[in-house]
Write a protein that holds these residues in place. Structure first.
Motif, short mmCIF file in Angstrom:
data_model
loop_
_atom_site.label_atom_id
_atom_site.label_comp_id
_atom_site.label_asym_id
_atom_site.label_seq_id
_atom_site.Cartn_x
_atom_site.Cartn_y
_atom_site.Cartn_z
N VAL A 235 0.84 -1.19 0.00
CA VAL A 235 0.00 0.00 0.00
C VAL A 235 0.88 1.25 0.00
N GLU A 236 1.89 1.27 0.89
CA GLU A 236 2.81 2.41 0.99
C GLU A 236 4.18 1.89 1.38
N LEU A 237 5.22 2.48 0.81
CA LEU A 237 6.60 2.06 1.08
C LEU A 237 7.48 3.30 1.16
N THR A 238 8.14 3.46 2.30
CA THR A 238 9.10 4.55 2.48
C THR A 238 10.49 3.95 2.67
N THR A 239 11.44 4.44 1.90
CA THR A 239 12.82 3.94 1.94
C THR A 239 13.78 5.08 2.23
N HIS A 240 14.72 4.82 3.15
CA HIS A 240 15.80 5.76 3.45
C HIS A 240 17.11 5.15 2.99
N VAL A 241 17.83 5.82 2.12
CA VAL A 241 19.16 5.40 1.70
C VAL A 241 20.17 6.14 2.56
N ARG A 242 20.99 5.40 3.32
CA ARG A 242 21.85 6.01 4.32
C ARG A 242 23.27 6.28 3.84
N CYS A 243 23.77 5.46 2.93
CA CYS A 243 25.10 5.71 2.37
C CYS A 243 25.27 4.86 1.11
N ARG A 244 26.30 5.18 0.34
CA ARG A 244 26.57 4.46 -0.89
C ARG A 244 27.11 3.07 -0.53
N PRO A 245 26.48 2.00 -1.03
CA PRO A 245 26.91 0.66 -0.61
C PRO A 245 28.25 0.25 -1.22
N ALA A 246 29.01 -0.52 -0.45
CA ALA A 246 30.25 -1.10 -0.95
C ALA A 246 29.94 -2.24 -1.91
N PRO A 247 30.87 -2.57 -2.81
CA PRO A 247 30.65 -3.71 -3.71
C PRO A 247 30.47 -5.01 -2.91
N GLY A 248 29.74 -5.93 -3.51
CA GLY A 248 29.56 -7.22 -2.87
C GLY A 248 28.13 -7.46 -2.44
N PRO A 249 27.86 -8.67 -1.94
CA PRO A 249 26.48 -9.02 -1.57
C PRO A 249 25.98 -8.21 -0.39
N LEU A 250 24.67 -8.05 -0.34
CA LEU A 250 24.00 -7.32 0.74
C LEU A 250 23.33 -8.32 1.68
N ARG A 251 23.15 -7.91 2.92
CA ARG A 251 22.36 -8.70 3.87
C ARG A 251 21.08 -7.92 4.18
N VAL A 252 19.94 -8.62 4.11
CA VAL A 252 18.65 -7.98 4.29
C VAL A 252 17.91 -8.68 5.42
N GLU A 265 2.78 -4.49 8.67
CA GLU A 265 3.92 -3.64 8.35
C GLU A 265 5.15 -4.51 8.15
N GLU A 266 6.08 -4.05 7.33
CA GLU A 266 7.37 -4.72 7.18
C GLU A 266 8.47 -3.68 7.35
N ASP A 267 9.35 -3.93 8.31
CA ASP A 267 10.52 -3.07 8.54
C ASP A 267 11.75 -3.79 8.01
N ALA A 268 12.46 -3.14 7.10
CA ALA A 268 13.62 -3.75 6.47
C ALA A 268 14.89 -2.97 6.78
N GLU A 269 15.98 -3.71 6.94
CA GLU A 269 17.33 -3.14 7.04
C GLU A 269 18.20 -3.81 5.99
N VAL A 270 19.05 -3.02 5.34
CA VAL A 270 19.98 -3.54 4.34
C VAL A 270 21.39 -3.16 4.76
N TRP A 271 22.26 -4.16 4.84
CA TRP A 271 23.65 -3.97 5.26
C TRP A 271 24.58 -4.38 4.12
N ASP A 272 25.67 -3.61 3.93
CA ASP A 272 26.59 -3.92 2.84
C ASP A 272 27.75 -4.79 3.32
N SER A 273 28.67 -5.08 2.41
CA SER A 273 29.80 -5.97 2.71
C SER A 273 30.79 -5.34 3.68
N ALA A 274 30.67 -4.03 3.93
CA ALA A 274 31.53 -3.34 4.89
C ALA A 274 30.84 -3.20 6.25
N ASP A 275 29.76 -3.95 6.46
CA ASP A 275 29.02 -3.93 7.72
C ASP A 275 28.41 -2.56 8.03
N ARG A 276 27.95 -1.86 6.99
CA ARG A 276 27.30 -0.57 7.18
C ARG A 276 25.82 -0.70 6.85
#
Length: 290
Positions: A235-252, A265-276
């Motif tokens: 129905v509605e989706l809000t996304t915040h991009v916090r920084c430019r991701p490092a190369p490599g797979p992401l963890r969601v 509701e679904e709350d998502a976090e995305v982490w990059d290969s540099a643990d950010r």
């Protein structure tokens, strides 16, 4: 040795580059006139019965990145009005405000019925900036999700239960789910609203700010682990991009704490290969109907 090196090189699949991948081609927009862009919604990003919401968000995000003076999405809020279908679409953008460090715009995507009737599919309000200009200071209590190594996680080939309808999007993604969150695939959902896994694009393209808009809505819905199967329309989706991701797979990691009145509701976090922590989102979705 030369022959061995050549054989090894040939065995390595070619990784698609940012800007030259299927994702980039399928989210391309063509400027028709100021603020108006033509697009083609690819059938390759459909799931069950509709075009994926994250793919749509990335498509509108690309148009806004071209329309605004800043190129990186910082926050994007979308309302999904009607289900999109593969085929031609028109994106109309409007610049709401521009400043030195941030600019805000809105966009809507429309398609046309056979009789020419215009139908709005999705409307977005977004603020853009320059991720490379952010300060390096981080103060956080957040931690990367505990997910087993990628080789211990499960992909589509490991035998999840088939979902009726289109699953074309799974051919374009490389998702390996935490075994603790795939009970639904063998008829034994955990009852916990959790979904975790490794994420990448199947052609090896590295993540960038635009593809993060896809990532937050690419894993199976948490409703599956609640014992509900079927389409879970956003129905509605809000996304915040916090920084430019490092190369490599992401963890969601995606969690649902409350399903009530037929919505969750679904709350998502995305982490990059540099643990950010590179992206966060919250969406309201309609629970699958029995």
């Amino acid at each position: 040795m030369y022959g061995t090196a050549m054989a090894q090189a040939q065995a390595q699949p070619t990784r698609a580059a940012v800007g030259d991948s299927e994702f980039d081609r399928d989210t391309a927009v063509t400027r028709r006139e100021p603020g108006v862009y033509d697009a083609e919604l690819s059938a390759g990003w459909t799931i069950i019965s509709a075009v994926n919401g994250g793919y749509l968000l990335a498509l509108l995000g690309r148009a806004l990145g071209e329309a605004l003076p800043h190129s990186d999405p910082f926050t994007v809020s979308a309302h999904y009005l009607t289900a999109s279908r593969p085929g031609p679409a028109v994106i109309r953008t409007e610049v709401v405000r521009t400043g030195r460090t941030l600019s805000t715009g809105q966009a809507s995507l429309v398609q046309f019925e056979d009789d020419g009737t215009e139908v709005e599919r999705i409307r977005v309000l977004a603020t853009y900036g320059d991720l490379d200009g952010l300060t390096p200071e981080v103060r956080t209590s957040a931690a990367p999700p505990a997910i087993p190594p990628i080789e211990q996680c499960l992909g589509p080939g490991d035998g999840p239960a088939p979902i009726p309808g289109s699953s074309a999007i799974t051919d374009r993604l490389d998702i390996r789910l935490d075994p603790a969150t795939v009970g639904w695939a063998v008829g034994a959902p955990s009852g916990r609203g959790e979904m975790r896994g490794w994420f990448g694009l199947a052609d090896g393209r590295d993540p960038d700010p635009l593809s993060l808009l896809l990532t937050v809505d690419a894993l199976p819905p948490t409703s599956f682990e609640l014992g509900l199967t079927g389409w879970t329309p956003t129905v509605e989706l809000t996304t915040h991009v916090r920084c430019r991701p490092a190369p490599g797979p992401l963890r969601v990691s995606i969690t649902t704490r409350n399903l009530a009145g037929g919505f969750l509701e679904e709350d998502a976090e995305v982490w990059d290969s540099a643990d950010r922590l590179v992206a966060q989102s919250r969406q309201l979705a309609r629970a699958p109907r029995p």
